[in-house]
Design a protein around this motif. Sequence first.
Motif, mmCIF file in Angstrom:
data_model
loop_
_atom_site.group_PDB
_atom_site.id
_atom_site.type_symbol
_atom_site.label_atom_id
_atom_site.label_comp_id
_atom_site.label_asym_id
_atom_site.label_seq_id
_atom_site.Cartn_x
_atom_site.Cartn_y
_atom_site.Cartn_z
ATOM 1 N N ARG A 134 -42.239 -41.145 20.809
ATOM 2 C CA ARG A 134 -41.009 -41.900 21.055
ATOM 3 C C ARG A 134 -41.378 -43.371 20.995
ATOM 4 N NH1 ARG A 134 -37.575 -42.445 26.162
ATOM 5 N NH2 ARG A 134 -35.588 -43.044 25.269
ATOM 6 N N VAL A 135 -40.844 -44.095 20.018
ATOM 7 C CA VAL A 135 -41.145 -45.517 19.816
ATOM 8 C C VAL A 135 -39.883 -46.316 20.124
ATOM 9 C CG1 VAL A 135 -41.869 -47.286 18.169
ATOM 10 C CG2 VAL A 135 -42.888 -44.993 18.067
ATOM 11 N N LEU A 136 -39.997 -47.202 21.115
ATOM 12 C CA LEU A 136 -38.870 -48.029 21.540
ATOM 13 C C LEU A 136 -39.166 -49.492 21.239
ATOM 14 C CD1 LEU A 136 -38.361 -46.469 25.098
ATOM 15 C CD2 LEU A 136 -37.274 -45.771 22.944
ATOM 16 N N VAL A 137 -38.167 -50.213 20.764
ATOM 17 C CA VAL A 137 -38.276 -51.655 20.535
ATOM 18 C C VAL A 137 -37.153 -52.328 21.304
ATOM 19 C CG1 VAL A 137 -38.162 -53.502 18.810
ATOM 20 C CG2 VAL A 137 -39.340 -51.353 18.263
ATOM 21 N N CYS A 138 -37.502 -53.366 22.053
ATOM 22 C CA CYS A 138 -36.517 -54.063 22.881
ATOM 23 C C CYS A 138 -35.527 -54.840 21.996
ATOM 24 C CB CYS A 138 -37.220 -55.013 23.838
ATOM 25 S SG CYS A 138 -36.058 -55.922 24.875
ATOM 26 N N LYS A 139 -34.272 -54.471 22.128
ATOM 27 C CA LYS A 139 -33.200 -55.066 21.320
ATOM 28 C C LYS A 139 -33.093 -56.568 21.567
ATOM 29 C CE LYS A 139 -28.239 -54.294 20.490
ATOM 30 N NZ LYS A 139 -27.611 -55.550 20.785
ATOM 31 N N GLY A 153 -34.645 -63.470 15.978
ATOM 32 C CA GLY A 153 -33.753 -63.502 14.813
ATOM 33 C C GLY A 153 -33.983 -62.325 13.877
ATOM 34 N N LEU A 154 -34.531 -61.232 14.401
ATOM 35 C CA LEU A 154 -34.844 -60.064 13.578
ATOM 36 C C LEU A 154 -33.802 -58.971 13.794
ATOM 37 C CD1 LEU A 154 -38.668 -59.963 14.335
ATOM 38 C CD2 LEU A 154 -37.569 -60.827 12.259
ATOM 39 N N THR A 155 -33.741 -58.057 12.828
ATOM 40 C CA THR A 155 -32.839 -56.911 12.917
ATOM 41 C C THR A 155 -33.635 -55.638 12.652
ATOM 42 O OG1 THR A 155 -32.294 -56.900 10.566
ATOM 43 C CG2 THR A 155 -30.937 -58.307 12.006
ATOM 44 N N GLU A 156 -32.962 -54.516 12.718
ATOM 45 C CA GLU A 156 -33.613 -53.235 12.411
ATOM 46 C C GLU A 156 -34.157 -53.227 10.981
ATOM 47 O OE1 GLU A 156 -31.101 -49.905 13.273
ATOM 48 O OE2 GLU A 156 -30.971 -50.408 15.398
ATOM 49 N N ASP A 157 -33.543 -53.981 10.082
ATOM 50 C CA ASP A 157 -34.029 -54.052 8.702
ATOM 51 C C ASP A 157 -35.380 -54.750 8.606
ATOM 52 O OD1 ASP A 157 -31.769 -52.770 7.776
ATOM 53 O OD2 ASP A 157 -30.718 -54.629 7.302
ATOM 54 N N SER A 158 -35.764 -55.497 9.629
ATOM 55 C CA SER A 158 -37.010 -56.262 9.620
ATOM 56 C C SER A 158 -38.215 -55.450 10.100
ATOM 57 C CB SER A 158 -36.894 -57.482 10.543
ATOM 58 O OG SER A 158 -35.730 -58.222 10.295
ATOM 59 N N ILE A 159 -37.952 -54.325 10.761
ATOM 60 C CA ILE A 159 -39.051 -53.587 11.392
ATOM 61 C C ILE A 159 -39.176 -52.174 10.830
ATOM 62 C CG2 ILE A 159 -38.868 -54.938 13.518
ATOM 63 C CD1 ILE A 159 -37.478 -52.473 14.789
ATOM 64 N N VAL A 160 -40.289 -51.538 11.157
ATOM 65 C CA VAL A 160 -40.529 -50.152 10.755
ATOM 66 C C VAL A 160 -39.602 -49.265 11.577
ATOM 67 C CG1 VAL A 160 -42.203 -48.274 10.699
ATOM 68 C CG2 VAL A 160 -42.940 -50.624 10.232
#
Length: 137
Positions: free
Chosen positions: A85-90, A97-104
Amino acid sequence: MAIKKIAFIVEKLPYKSETSRLALTHAIASQTVEIHLEDGDNVEPVLAFVGDGVLNCLKNQKALEVYGVSSLEAHVKNALLLDLRVLVCKEDLEGFGLTEDSIVMDAEEIGGEVTTQVVPYEEIQQDLESADHLMFF
């Protein structure tokens, strides 16, 4: 058989030290070797990226070219491949200035079926509170 939940919290920048790589390695190892804390106990790891740590999840890292090491992007994909389970703090992601498109977000190209979850810090906090062990990197 008891389940021991271990939360691996990554809050450091990538490549400034081995800290992030260690977090990912330990989280992945806890899943692949089925560490038993006591007889019959299994481990349920959760990997959370907060603060500067969200930058570890960026796509198109050039670690091999720049530093001569495998990228943390590849390690995140391996974690997803192993159903961690990989969580990234919104809020922290948006702060850069990043979005889901910027990360794995997935590891589909290597057969992974789970995806990264971008969630509010409040949800990460709930996971930390329910964990048996916290490991900060």
